[in-house]
Write an enzyme that holds these catalytic residues in place. Structure first.
Site, PDB file in Angstrom:
ATOM      1  N   SER A  97       0.861  -1.301 -11.097  1.00  0.00           N
ATOM      2  CA  SER A  97       1.123  -0.288 -10.026  1.00  0.00           C
ATOM      3  C   SER A  97      -0.208  -0.668  -8.768  1.00  0.00           C
ATOM      4  O   SER A  97      -0.628   0.191  -8.520  1.00  0.00           O
ATOM      5  CB  SER A  97       1.010   1.066 -10.531  1.00  0.00           C
ATOM      6  OG  SER A  97       1.884   1.144 -11.221  1.00  0.00           O
ATOM      7  N   ARG A 106      -4.907  -7.093  -3.306  1.00  0.00           N
ATOM      8  CA  ARG A 106      -6.091  -6.062  -3.202  1.00  0.00           C
ATOM      9  C   ARG A 106      -5.830  -5.095  -4.294  1.00  0.00           C
ATOM     10  O   ARG A 106      -4.953  -4.615  -4.794  1.00  0.00           O
ATOM     11  CB  ARG A 106      -6.177  -5.517  -2.048  1.00  0.00           C
ATOM     12  CG  ARG A 106      -5.173  -4.782  -1.271  1.00  0.00           C
ATOM     13  CD  ARG A 106      -5.225  -4.128   0.053  1.00  0.00           C
ATOM     14  NE  ARG A 106      -3.881  -3.443   0.225  1.00  0.00           N
ATOM     15  CZ  ARG A 106      -2.750  -3.756   1.001  1.00  0.00           C
ATOM     16  NH1 ARG A 106      -2.776  -5.030   1.185  1.00  0.00           N
ATOM     17  NH2 ARG A 106      -1.860  -3.158   1.234  1.00  0.00           N
ATOM     18  N   ASP A 121       5.343  -0.199  -9.861  1.00  0.00           N
ATOM     19  CA  ASP A 121       6.142   0.958 -10.321  1.00  0.00           C
ATOM     20  C   ASP A 121       6.923   1.469  -9.463  1.00  0.00           C
ATOM     21  O   ASP A 121       8.028   2.454  -9.911  1.00  0.00           O
ATOM     22  CB  ASP A 121       4.979   2.066 -10.554  1.00  0.00           C
ATOM     23  CG  ASP A 121       3.969   2.429  -9.441  1.00  0.00           C
ATOM     24  OD1 ASP A 121       4.259   1.455  -8.389  1.00  0.00           O
ATOM     25  OD2 ASP A 121       3.226   3.194  -9.574  1.00  0.00           O
TER      26      ASP A 121
END
Ligand code: BGC
Length: 516
Positions: free
Chosen positions: A152, A167, A205
């Protein structure tokens, strides 16, 4: 000025009016388009390589690992092929030492160990047989369970099973991870423990939520969008391939559709249209990743409690009549969880007894009714602004999809008709679940189906109403359009979605004549 007067004045700074949401929605669509056009745009608009949405007939047993913001879940998911599934799962809170580990491999060594424990409990025979065998033939290797990893975070995807981290967001910070091949690092750690597991899919997700919702919804409508409003926020939606110009240029794809992970948490990081109070600025400055995820920092569960904490601290500093002990947790970053906002918003008792009790228990503040009322005003202002802002993303995607102007429903009927009641999950116990039910038309017009997961959507009172109030404010949607938009919880999205993509990877490799 009394605490209530002060809070009411600050609450006004959190109002987000019709003109604001209209302007933000236009800007959102613009940033979506920029992201489809080129890499490195503010909203990444990441192609997921998922080119089909499930129809509920999929079958098979798959492993899924769900690495979210707070917890790690290991699941085995059995897709029954009739829009239902059973899931066996274990869940642990991810230790802080892992969230901020030095090396990416440490994170996956930890996860591999958790898989090992899970297999020992739930698939002992398979594990034993695999590890006892001296066989190293391809046939033996093929006995491995196929695994989908729900990751996620913001990663660039190169194939269904390959992606590199762009990132970190939320509280994660393992600097050595950026740019590494996520599945490869994971597989190396799995192999070190000689586990019968092969990583075949990497899923955000939100992509998982979209697919899970589409699998479990038994009606004819294919889900348009999977959205998460939890620790973080993000959405994935179905885009027409010809709009994904950056992918078309690569020459790999030309027609059809693909699920796009928007990474909308970064919407308007430039702060051209987002509302910004001094409290938002304070939260950003003190965050692990200042200057990025500005939309997320105004919406998601990780930050709403922090915004509230800063407003309460400001309130306290305006008066000598509120006693906050020096060692009160109120002085600690992240001391207020978003569940506190939900509780404050839900406390409708005349003396605000629940809220006052919590202020006492959690922060050692002996709160008068008036102080509790001030805190409630602030909590509601912050939560309601979050819901209004969340509506901007949904409005933009619905408008961009053009689905409101389509009235016929051409999708073939899905099998698995009768809705099943939803069961709660219990760690380690297999259960059968079915998410989201459908009336396929409203007032004779097609429904637009949206799968949602996350604690804010589920528990903050009126979060969906706040989203809907935005939808009604937007030209091109309005009251009539908003009626056609249906939200359904996709609570197990990450597990089931990862299993579904693992299955897609398996099918693709079969079609290509190879075995995984
Ligand atoms: C991440 C997304 C994720 C979202 C919800 C964000 O911080 O960047 O990739 O989908 O949180 O979990």
């Amino acid at each position: 000025m009394s605490p209530v007067e002060w809070a009411s004045r600050v609450a006004k700074e959190f109002e987000y009016n019709q003109q604001d949401v209209r302007q933000a929605t236009r800007h959102f669509i613009k940033q979506m388009e920029e992201g489809l056009e080129r890499d490195g745009a503010t909203m990444n608009q990441i192609p997921s390589y998922v080119t089909a949405v499930p129809d509920g007939t999929e079958t098979g047993l798959y492993l899924a690992v769900d690495l979210g913001g707070t917890n790690l879940r290991i699941c085995s998911v059995n897709l029954h092929g009739d829009s239902t599934f059973s899931i066996t799962q274990s869940k642990v809170a991810i230790p802080v030492s892992i969230i901020t580990a030095r090396y990416f491999s440490e994170l996956f060594a930890y996860i591999a160990e958790q898989i090992n424990i899970f297999l020992q409990h739930h698939h002992e025979n398979l594990l034993q047989k695999y590890q006892d065998s001296k066989d190293s033939s391809p046939g033996h290797i093929q006995k491995r369970l196929l695994l989908g990893l729900t990751f996620s975070f913001t990663f660039e995807q190169q194939a269904l099973n390959r992606g590199t981290l762009l990132r970190w967001t939320k509280g994660f910070n393992i600097p050595d991870a950026v740019g590494q091949d996520i599945s490869a690092v994971f597989q190396t750690e799995i192999d070190k423990l000689n586990l019968p597991v092969l990583v075949v899919a990497l899923v955000n997700d939100t992509v998982g939520a979209l697919l899970a919702r589409s699998y479990t919804s038994p009606g004819r409508t294919k889900t348009l969008l999977g959205a998460i409003f939890g620790t973080g926020t993000n959405g994935a939606y179905v885009e027409k391939m010809h709009n994904i110009t950056k992918l078309i240029r690569s020459g790999k794809f030309a027609e059809g559709e693909m699920v796009i992970n928007t990474e909308w948490g970064a919407f308007d990081d430039e702060l051209l249209v987002l509302p910004t109070t001094p409290y938002d600025l304070a939260v950003d400055t003190e965050s692990v990743h200042p200057g990025i995820q500005m939309y997320e920092k105004r919406i998601s569960g990780m930050y709403l409690g922090e915004i509230l904490r800063h407003t309460i601290l400001a309130l306290v500093s305006t008066t000598t009549s509120i006693d906050v002990p020096l060692d009160s947790k109120l002085n600690q970053q992240f001391a207020i969880d978003s569940s506190f906002l939900s509780m404050a918003a839900a406390d409708d008792s005349t003396d605000l007894s629940m809220l006052r009790k919590q202020l006492n228990v959690s922060f050692n503040i002996n709160a008068s009714r008036e102080l509790a009322e001030a805190v409630k005003i602030l909590a509601v202002a912050i939560g309601d602004r979050a819901a209004r802002l969340a509506g901007v993303a949904i409005a933009a995607i619905v408008l961009k999809s053009g689905r409101l102007s389509v009235s016929g429903c051409d999708e073939p009927s899905k099998p698995g008709g009768t809705p099943q009641p939803r069961n709660e999950n219990h760690a380690g116990k297999p259960i059968s679940t079915s998410l989201g039910r459908s009336h396929e038309k409203i007032d004779g017009q097609d429904i637009i189906d949206i799968g949602v997961d996350g604690s804010l959507f589920e528990f903050y009172p009126g979060f969906e109403d706040g989203i809907r109030s935005t939808l009604k404010d937007i030209d091109g949607i309005g009251y009539e359009g908003a009626k056609r938009i249906r939200f359904g919880l996709a609570r197990d999205g990450s597990g089931v979605g990862a299993a579904l993509v693992a299955r897609m990877a398996e099918q693709e490799s079969k079609l290509a004549g190879s075995t995984l």
